[in-house]
Structure formats: structure tokens, C-alpha cells
Design a protein around this motif. Structure first.
Motif, PDB file in Angstrom:
ATOM      1  N   SER A   1      35.282  48.561  81.976  1.00 56.12           N
ATOM      2  CA  SER A   1      36.093  49.470  81.160  1.00 56.12           C
ATOM      3  C   SER A   1      35.215  50.356  80.292  1.00 56.12           C
ATOM      4  CB  SER A   1      37.067  48.671  80.286  1.00 56.12           C
ATOM      5  OG  SER A   1      37.992  47.965  81.076  1.00 56.12           O
ATOM      6  N   TYR A   2      34.126  49.780  79.783  1.00 52.59           N
ATOM      7  CA  TYR A   2      33.224  50.564  78.936  1.00 52.59           C
ATOM      8  C   TYR A   2      32.616  51.718  79.728  1.00 52.59           C
ATOM      9  CZ  TYR A   2      29.483  51.863  75.738  1.00 52.59           C
ATOM     10  OH  TYR A   2      28.643  52.578  74.903  1.00 52.59           O
ATOM     11  N   GLN A   3      32.179  51.446  80.955  1.00 51.71           N
ATOM     12  CA  GLN A   3      31.569  52.493  81.768  1.00 51.71           C
ATOM     13  C   GLN A   3      32.552  53.619  82.053  1.00 51.71           C
ATOM     14  OE1 GLN A   3      30.045  50.450  85.207  1.00 51.71           O
ATOM     15  NE2 GLN A   3      28.414  49.426  84.071  1.00 51.71           N
ATOM     16  N   ASP A   4      33.800  53.264  82.375  1.00 48.69           N
ATOM     17  CA  ASP A   4      34.815  54.293  82.617  1.00 48.69           C
ATOM     18  C   ASP A   4      35.059  55.128  81.360  1.00 48.69           C
ATOM     19  OD1 ASP A   4      35.115  53.358  85.178  1.00 48.69           O
ATOM     20  OD2 ASP A   4      36.897  52.149  84.731  1.00 48.69           O
ATOM     21  N   ALA A   5      35.177  54.456  80.226  1.00 51.58           N
ATOM     22  CA  ALA A   5      35.432  55.167  78.970  1.00 51.58           C
ATOM     23  C   ALA A   5      34.257  56.040  78.580  1.00 51.58           C
ATOM     24  CB  ALA A   5      35.741  54.170  77.861  1.00 51.58           C
ATOM     25  N   ASP A   6      33.051  55.531  78.752  1.00 52.88           N
ATOM     26  CA  ASP A   6      31.852  56.275  78.357  1.00 52.88           C
ATOM     27  C   ASP A   6      31.741  57.586  79.136  1.00 52.88           C
ATOM     28  OD1 ASP A   6      29.351  56.242  76.747  1.00 52.88           O
ATOM     29  OD2 ASP A   6      28.383  56.241  78.712  1.00 52.88           O
ATOM     30  N   VAL A   7      31.994  57.527  80.441  1.00 48.83           N
ATOM     31  CA  VAL A   7      31.949  58.737  81.265  1.00 48.83           C
ATOM     32  C   VAL A   7      33.016  59.729  80.813  1.00 48.83           C
ATOM     33  CG1 VAL A   7      32.310  59.650  83.590  1.00 48.83           C
ATOM     34  CG2 VAL A   7      30.944  57.578  83.269  1.00 48.83           C
ATOM     35  N   ALA A   8      34.225  59.220  80.569  1.00 47.90           N
ATOM     36  CA  ALA A   8      35.331  60.095  80.171  1.00 47.90           C
ATOM     37  C   ALA A   8      35.074  60.745  78.811  1.00 47.90           C
ATOM     38  CB  ALA A   8      36.640  59.298  80.135  1.00 47.90           C
TER      39      ALA A   8
ATOM     40  N   ARG B   1      33.926  65.086  77.840  1.00 43.10           N
ATOM     41  CA  ARG B   1      34.619  65.949  76.893  1.00 43.10           C
ATOM     42  C   ARG B   1      33.675  66.542  75.856  1.00 43.10           C
ATOM     43  NH1 ARG B   1      38.106  62.446  78.998  1.00 43.10           N
ATOM     44  NH2 ARG B   1      40.361  62.808  78.897  1.00 43.10           N
ATOM     45  N   GLY B   2      32.399  66.253  76.000  1.00 51.10           N
ATOM     46  CA  GLY B   2      31.425  66.743  75.029  1.00 51.10           C
ATOM     47  C   GLY B   2      31.482  66.023  73.708  1.00 51.10           C
ATOM     48  N   ILE B   3      32.001  64.782  73.734  1.00 51.05           N
ATOM     49  CA  ILE B   3      32.148  63.977  72.526  1.00 51.05           C
ATOM     50  C   ILE B   3      31.182  62.808  72.592  1.00 51.05           C
ATOM     51  CG2 ILE B   3      33.747  62.591  71.134  1.00 51.05           C
ATOM     52  CD1 ILE B   3      36.048  64.136  72.424  1.00 51.05           C
ATOM     53  N   GLU B   4      30.608  62.455  71.470  1.00 49.85           N
ATOM     54  CA  GLU B   4      29.710  61.299  71.425  1.00 49.85           C
ATOM     55  C   GLU B   4      30.520  60.007  71.393  1.00 49.85           C
ATOM     56  OE1 GLU B   4      26.085  59.450  68.670  1.00 49.85           O
ATOM     57  OE2 GLU B   4      27.047  61.343  68.141  1.00 49.85           O
ATOM     58  N   ASN B   5      30.121  59.055  72.214  1.00 49.00           N
ATOM     59  CA  ASN B   5      30.796  57.756  72.238  1.00 49.00           C
ATOM     60  C   ASN B   5      30.478  57.017  70.942  1.00 49.00           C
ATOM     61  OD1 ASN B   5      31.884  55.244  72.778  1.00 49.00           O
ATOM     62  ND2 ASN B   5      30.986  55.064  74.812  1.00 49.00           N
TER      63      ASN B   5
ATOM     64  N   LEU C   1      35.381  52.263  63.474  1.00 48.78           N
ATOM     65  CA  LEU C   1      34.519  52.769  64.539  1.00 48.78           C
ATOM     66  C   LEU C   1      35.301  53.665  65.496  1.00 48.78           C
ATOM     67  CD1 LEU C   1      31.590  52.366  65.837  1.00 48.78           C
ATOM     68  CD2 LEU C   1      32.708  50.705  67.323  1.00 48.78           C
ATOM     69  N   TYR C   2      36.496  53.215  65.863  1.00 51.66           N
ATOM     70  CA  TYR C   2      37.267  53.925  66.875  1.00 51.66           C
ATOM     71  C   TYR C   2      38.283  54.916  66.308  1.00 51.66           C
ATOM     72  CZ  TYR C   2      35.758  51.603  71.184  1.00 51.66           C
ATOM     73  OH  TYR C   2      35.040  51.189  72.276  1.00 51.66           O
ATOM     74  N   ALA C   3      38.615  54.799  65.028  1.00 50.14           N
ATOM     75  CA  ALA C   3      39.711  55.590  64.464  1.00 50.14           C
ATOM     76  C   ALA C   3      39.553  57.106  64.658  1.00 50.14           C
ATOM     77  CB  ALA C   3      39.894  55.259  62.988  1.00 50.14           C
ATOM     78  N   PRO C   4      38.392  57.719  64.344  1.00 49.70           N
ATOM     79  CA  PRO C   4      38.292  59.182  64.495  1.00 49.70           C
ATOM     80  C   PRO C   4      38.505  59.646  65.937  1.00 49.70           C
ATOM     81  CG  PRO C   4      36.514  58.342  63.113  1.00 49.70           C
ATOM     82  CD  PRO C   4      37.167  57.159  63.726  1.00 49.70           C
ATOM     83  N   LEU C   5      37.904  58.933  66.901  1.00 50.82           N
ATOM     84  CA  LEU C   5      38.045  59.337  68.299  1.00 50.82           C
ATOM     85  C   LEU C   5      39.486  59.170  68.781  1.00 50.82           C
ATOM     86  CD1 LEU C   5      36.986  60.218  71.033  1.00 50.82           C
ATOM     87  CD2 LEU C   5      36.235  57.859  71.446  1.00 50.82           C
ATOM     88  N   LEU C   6      40.104  58.045  68.449  1.00 48.84           N
ATOM     89  CA  LEU C   6      41.490  57.833  68.863  1.00 48.84           C
ATOM     90  C   LEU C   6      42.423  58.880  68.262  1.00 48.84           C
ATOM     91  CD1 LEU C   6      41.689  53.934  68.682  1.00 48.84           C
ATOM     92  CD2 LEU C   6      41.929  55.345  70.740  1.00 48.84           C
ATOM     93  N   LYS C   7      42.177  59.227  67.011  1.00 52.28           N
ATOM     94  CA  LYS C   7      43.019  60.247  66.370  1.00 52.28           C
ATOM     95  C   LYS C   7      42.845  61.599  67.064  1.00 52.28           C
ATOM     96  CE  LYS C   7      44.294  62.297  61.968  1.00 52.28           C
ATOM     97  NZ  LYS C   7      44.466  63.637  62.584  1.00 52.28           N
ATOM     98  N   GLU C   8      41.592  61.947  67.371  1.00 52.52           N
ATOM     99  CA  GLU C   8      41.353  63.223  68.048  1.00 52.52           C
ATOM    100  C   GLU C   8      42.026  63.256  69.413  1.00 52.52           C
ATOM    101  OE1 GLU C   8      37.679  66.034  69.659  1.00 52.52           O
ATOM    102  OE2 GLU C   8      37.293  64.460  68.182  1.00 52.52           O
TER     103      GLU C   8
END
Length: 241
Positions: free
Chosen positions: A37-44, A48-52, A84-91
Motif C-alpha cells: 500500500s505504501y508503494q502505491d501511495a508513494d507513486v500516486a 501529483r508533485g507533492i512530497e510524501n 503527519l497525514y492531516a495536511p495531505l488528506l485535507k488537500e
């Protein structure tokens, strides 16, 4: 992969990380699932030009992080992962809803205010007993006092009751600043918001049964007032180009 499809994958990763770090699932059992799951998410995310935001591609790496000493409690680990995840999930949720990402900086430029509320967040992550949760309330109260001292000018801003506030009368200073700076029907609501946050911080400081939820609510309310004052004062205005 769409934003809507990526969101549950990130939630799954976060939940697995919380589980293994709080006495739930064993790393040996779920690590392969996490890796895939991490590998799939990291690629996605990178497409998008976003840092994991999650640097832990393996649960054993995450284990090394939480066991290093600065995340000693289950609650501190949950809070760490949430932040850790809040900003990315919100975006991603904003993008999925068709809204542009919000680019508001957390800092205000008032050094003591930023430093004190930052300390409150850190203490909240580490707190385990009533005295420590009460200390979070004290820091929130100090942050509001510093905020009031930063924005209130007795020569410009007048208190509604005509009383000149003392240097630590945050409630009266914030109310005076809002009523002098904002015009219209929103004044009363804004004043109530500032007073409520201040009262909550003071109440928590003296409450012998303070717990995590009360302390977290206090930090959230205080942060909200700080952001409101930063917006009113123009510190959130877009930079001119």
C-alpha cells in the motif's frame, strides 16, 4: 489513481501505523500489506508533485521512530500520525471536492505567540496525567495573553466597558481589539469566540480532572483565536507580487 481513490489508501496506512504502535496488530503480520500500500501511495503522491509526508516505507522503520523515546505514549503516537497525514488528506479532500488547496502558514510572525502555542502542542502530545493536561491549559492561557499584548494598543483600541485592561487581561484586550478593528454584525460572534477560548484555557488550568480531550479542545480553541487575530491584523493576506 484519483484523489478520491488515494484518500482511503492513506487512511489505511495511517491506521496500520497506529495499530502496530499502540498494542494492536503485530508488524510481522501486516508489514507486507503495508509495504504494498505504501508503494502505491508513494507513486500516486509524487505523481501529483507533492512530497510524501510519511518517510517510513517499512513498519520496522516506523517502529524505530516511535521507540526512540520522544513518542512514549499511545496518545502521542496517534497525535503524531494524525498531524503527519492531516495536511495531505485535507488537500486531497479539497481537490476531490473541487476546492483549491488552502495555503495558510501556521506561524503568525508573533514569536512568543508561535513559540508558546507550539510548546502547548508538544506538551499535549506528551501529557499522561491531570497535572500535565492542566499545564497545557496554562500554556494556552499564556499564548492568549501574548497574543493580546501583540495586537492591543490602548491608544487605538478601546474596551467596550471603558476599563483600561491590565497587561495580563487577555479577554478584555482581545475583545477591545476586535470591537475596534471590525465593524458590523460579526463583532459579537468574534468577541464571544475569543472569550470562550480564553475561558476554556483558564478553566482547564484549574480543573483537577483535566484529560486529553479537554486539553486538545483547549489547544484547538486557542489556535483558532490566534488564526482569527492573524487574519484580522492582515498577517494572512497574500503576499503581493
Amino acid at each position: 489513481m484519483t484523489d478520491q481513490e488515494l484518500i482511503p489508501i492513506l487512511e489505511k496506512l495511517k491506521n496500520i501505523m497506529i495499530s502496530v504502535a499502540t498494542g494492536g496488530q503485530r508488524i510481522q503480520v501486516v508489514n507486507q500489506e503495508y509495504l504494498a500500500s505504501y508503494q502505491d501511495a508513494d507513486v500516486a503522491i509524487k505523481s501529483r508533485g507533492i512530497e510524501n509526508p510519511n518517510p517510513y516505507s517499512d513498519l520496522w522503520e516506523w517502529y524505530g521512530r516511535w521507540s526512540s523515546g520522544d513518542l512514549p505514549t499511545y496518545q502521542s503516537r496517534r497525535l503524531f500520525l494524525s498531524e503527519l497525514y492531516a495536511p495531505l488528506l485535507k488537500e486531497l479532500r479539497d481537490r476531490a471536492a473541487g476546492d483549491p488547496p488552502k495555503l495558510i502558514e501556521e506561524t503568525t510572525g508573533w514569536p512568543k505567540v508561535d513559540r508558546t502555542i507550539g510548546e502547548a502542542r508538544m506538551r499535549l502530545a506528551e501529557a499522561e496525567n491531570e497535572e500535565q493536561f492542566q499545564a497545557v491549559g496554562l500554556l494556552c492561557r499564556e499564548a492568549l495573553i501574548s497574543l493580546a499584548q501583540s495586537v492591543f494598543d490602548p491608544h487605538v483600541h478601546k474596551c467596550e466597558d471603558g476599563v483600561t485592561p491590565s497587561e495580563t487581561d487577555a479577554k478584555r484586550m482581545l475583545s477591545g481589539y476586535i470591537s475596534s478593528t471590525l465593524e458590523g454584525r460579526s463583532n459579537e460572534v468574534s468577541r464571544k469566540h475569543a472569550r470562550a477560548a480564553y475561558d476554556l484555557a483558564v478553566e482547564l488550568q484549574h480543573r483537577r480532572t483535566a484529560d486529553f480531550r479537554q486539553a486538545a479542545l483547549c489547544v484547538e480553541a486557542t489556535t483558532s483565536v490566534i488564526n482569527v487575530m492573524a487574519i484580522i491584523s492582515g498577517r494572512r493576506d497574500p503576499c503581493p507580487f
